[in-house]
Design an enzyme around this catalytic site. Structure first.
Site, PDB file in Angstrom:
ATOM      1  N   HIS A 176      31.805   0.383   8.971  1.00 16.06           N
ATOM      2  CA  HIS A 176      31.494   1.113   7.863  1.00 16.06           C
ATOM      3  C   HIS A 176      30.962   2.622   8.435  1.00 16.06           C
ATOM      4  O   HIS A 176      31.216   3.582   7.831  1.00 16.06           O
ATOM      5  CB  HIS A 176      30.418   0.412   7.345  1.00 16.06           C
ATOM      6  CG  HIS A 176      30.539  -0.700   6.977  1.00 16.06           C
ATOM      7  ND1 HIS A 176      31.412  -1.437   6.298  1.00 16.06           N
ATOM      8  CD2 HIS A 176      29.843  -1.977   7.224  1.00 16.06           C
ATOM      9  CE1 HIS A 176      31.328  -2.661   5.977  1.00 16.06           C
ATOM     10  NE2 HIS A 176      30.208  -2.903   6.633  1.00 16.06           N
ATOM     11  N   HIS A 195      23.077   7.189  11.398  1.00 12.90           N
ATOM     12  CA  HIS A 195      24.654   6.787  11.518  1.00 12.90           C
ATOM     13  C   HIS A 195      25.031   7.922  10.734  1.00 12.90           C
ATOM     14  O   HIS A 195      24.380   8.812  10.306  1.00 12.90           O
ATOM     15  CB  HIS A 195      24.977   5.614  10.669  1.00 12.90           C
ATOM     16  CG  HIS A 195      24.287   5.443   9.400  1.00 12.90           C
ATOM     17  ND1 HIS A 195      22.927   5.007   9.300  1.00 12.90           N
ATOM     18  CD2 HIS A 195      24.635   5.897   8.151  1.00 12.90           C
ATOM     19  CE1 HIS A 195      22.493   4.924   7.864  1.00 12.90           C
ATOM     20  NE2 HIS A 195      23.719   5.464   7.280  1.00 12.90           N
ATOM     21  N   HIS A 221      27.898   9.721   7.624  1.00  9.57           N
ATOM     22  CA  HIS A 221      29.089   9.487   6.459  1.00  9.57           C
ATOM     23  C   HIS A 221      29.881  10.677   6.596  1.00  9.57           C
ATOM     24  O   HIS A 221      29.545  11.775   6.589  1.00  9.57           O
ATOM     25  CB  HIS A 221      28.423   9.302   5.112  1.00  9.57           C
ATOM     26  CG  HIS A 221      27.135   8.329   4.983  1.00  9.57           C
ATOM     27  ND1 HIS A 221      27.673   7.154   4.388  1.00  9.57           N
ATOM     28  CD2 HIS A 221      25.973   8.331   5.419  1.00  9.57           C
ATOM     29  CE1 HIS A 221      26.607   6.104   4.576  1.00  9.57           C
ATOM     30  NE2 HIS A 221      25.574   7.161   5.013  1.00  9.57           N
ATOM     31  N   HIS A 260      22.105  10.192   8.711  1.00  7.13           N
ATOM     32  CA  HIS A 260      21.048   9.477   8.084  1.00  7.13           C
ATOM     33  C   HIS A 260      20.265   8.814   9.264  1.00  7.13           C
ATOM     34  O   HIS A 260      20.948   7.934  10.128  1.00  7.13           O
ATOM     35  CB  HIS A 260      21.454   8.179   7.306  1.00  7.13           C
ATOM     36  CG  HIS A 260      21.950   8.650   6.018  1.00  7.13           C
ATOM     37  ND1 HIS A 260      22.647   8.220   5.240  1.00  7.13           N
ATOM     38  CD2 HIS A 260      21.691   9.871   5.292  1.00  7.13           C
ATOM     39  CE1 HIS A 260      23.012   8.836   3.972  1.00  7.13           C
ATOM     40  NE2 HIS A 260      22.356   9.946   4.053  1.00  7.13           N
ATOM     41  N   THR A 274      22.292   3.480   0.554  1.00 12.97           N
ATOM     42  CA  THR A 274      23.661   3.909   0.041  1.00 12.97           C
ATOM     43  C   THR A 274      24.865   2.976  -0.032  1.00 12.97           C
ATOM     44  O   THR A 274      26.042   3.464  -0.013  1.00 12.97           O
ATOM     45  CB  THR A 274      24.204   5.341   0.169  1.00 12.97           C
ATOM     46  OG1 THR A 274      24.197   5.241   1.598  1.00 12.97           O
ATOM     47  CG2 THR A 274      23.026   6.406  -0.099  1.00 12.97           C
ATOM     48  N   THR A 275      24.550   1.768   0.638  1.00 11.03           N
ATOM     49  CA  THR A 275      25.573   0.912   0.938  1.00 11.03           C
ATOM     50  C   THR A 275      24.990  -0.705   0.470  1.00 11.03           C
ATOM     51  O   THR A 275      24.057  -0.763   0.552  1.00 11.03           O
ATOM     52  CB  THR A 275      25.825   0.607   2.606  1.00 11.03           C
ATOM     53  OG1 THR A 275      24.577   0.405   2.988  1.00 11.03           O
ATOM     54  CG2 THR A 275      26.462   2.010   3.023  1.00 11.03           C
TER      55      THR A 275
HETATM   56 ZN   LIG Z   1      23.950   6.131   5.213  1.00  9.99          ZN
END
Ligand SMILES: [Zn+2]
Length: 292
Positions: free
Chosen positions: A86, A118, A120, A143, A229-230
């Protein structure tokens, strides 16, 4: 059912079990608006990300600044980065003297320990930040995930409305070559080794969490109550999204686009679209670097 069928079923079940236990939650970015079919909370009323707009936010001059504890100390080695299908995730170890990097202040009353960070990102043709600031999207959003110390782990923390605190940092493509390295450079160096799903790579230099913040002005931020957000989109997150941005060289940005997900499909545009703000209040702290 023939022996062959039974064998096939067996292989299928084993594959399914291994997949689920390794990847945690099974989802992809083909169509994030369909996550709520499997994960009820993704249709909740305090979802993230949202558009952050200065005029629609409450200026709060009394909001204390965030305090960063142990952010100045090196993390114990080895620090590992992973392509989890992801995103690229880096686990935050204890610092060298055994403590943990943590955050307090900013209007929250409890202590939040850093767990991992992590990214995005987008693609050649699109920017990949999750939040927007005054209608602007940025190239990458970093994040840093923290859990409330009242909870034993992130999973437990995700069931509490104040269980998790995430720092959101915008990375903006930059043509100039900066004269100094930050902790993020050590992470960018691992990306060429992380193209395959579930691959890991150890950072080859020591980092502090301050070096991941990369000199960002942490006194100027938006804060609001939102969610992961996941999937499972747990409504447990106090968000702090900084207005200041961190430059990322174009050649490092491109490295994010070379990763693959668990289906061996290019891992691009791993951001969730903007969600409804509903009646939530967004606070803005106007903190200038030198004065407050
Ligand atoms: Zn995130």
């Amino acid at each position: 059912m023939s022996v062959e069928d039974l064998t096939r079923l067996g292989i299928f079940l084993v594959t399914l079990t291994v997949f689920c236990s390794v990847s945690g939650h099974k989802y992809n970015y083909d169509n994030p608006s369909e996550w709520n079919q499997e994960y009820e909370t993704c249709r909740g009323n305090r979802q993230s990300p949202i558009g952050l707009v200065r005029e629609e936010s409450l200026d709060n001059t009394n909001l204390p600044k965030l305090s960063f504890n142990n952010y100045n100390l090196p993390l114990s080695m080895p620090v590992e980065a992973q392509n989890n299908g992801h995103t690229v995730q880096v686990k935050v170890n204890d610092v060298v003297d055994g403590g943990r990097p943590s955050v307090t202040g900013g209007g929250v009353s409890e202590i939040y320990e850093a767990q991992s960070f992590h990214f995005h990102w987008g693609s050649q043709n699109s920017k990949g930040s999750e939040h927007e600031i005054d209608k602007n999207k940025y190239d990458v959003e970093l994040h840093i995930v923290h859990k409330n110390i009242r909870f034993a782990n992130l999973n437990e923390a995700s069931n509490d409305p104040s269980g998790i605190l995430v720092l959101g940092i915008m990375l903006k493509k930059w043509q100039f070559i900066p004269t100094f390295r930050t902790g993020l450079n050590a992470v960018y160096d691992t990306l060429p080794y992380l193209s395959k799903y579930d691959s890991t790579q150890t950072l080859n230099e020591t980092i502090t969490m301050n070096s991941i913040l990369s000199g960002l002005n942490t006194r100027q931020f938006y804060t609001y109550n939102g969610s992961l957000t996941t999937p499972p989109c747990s409504q447990a997150v106090t968000w702090f999204v900084f207005k200041d941005v961190v430059p990322i060289q174009s050649r490092y940005l491109k490295r994010f686009w070379t990763l693959y997900d668990s289906r061996n499909i290019p891992l691009l545009n791993n951001f969730r679209p903007i969600q409804e703000r509903n009646d939530r209040e967004v606070l803005y702290r106007e903190g200038r670097r030198s004065t407050q």
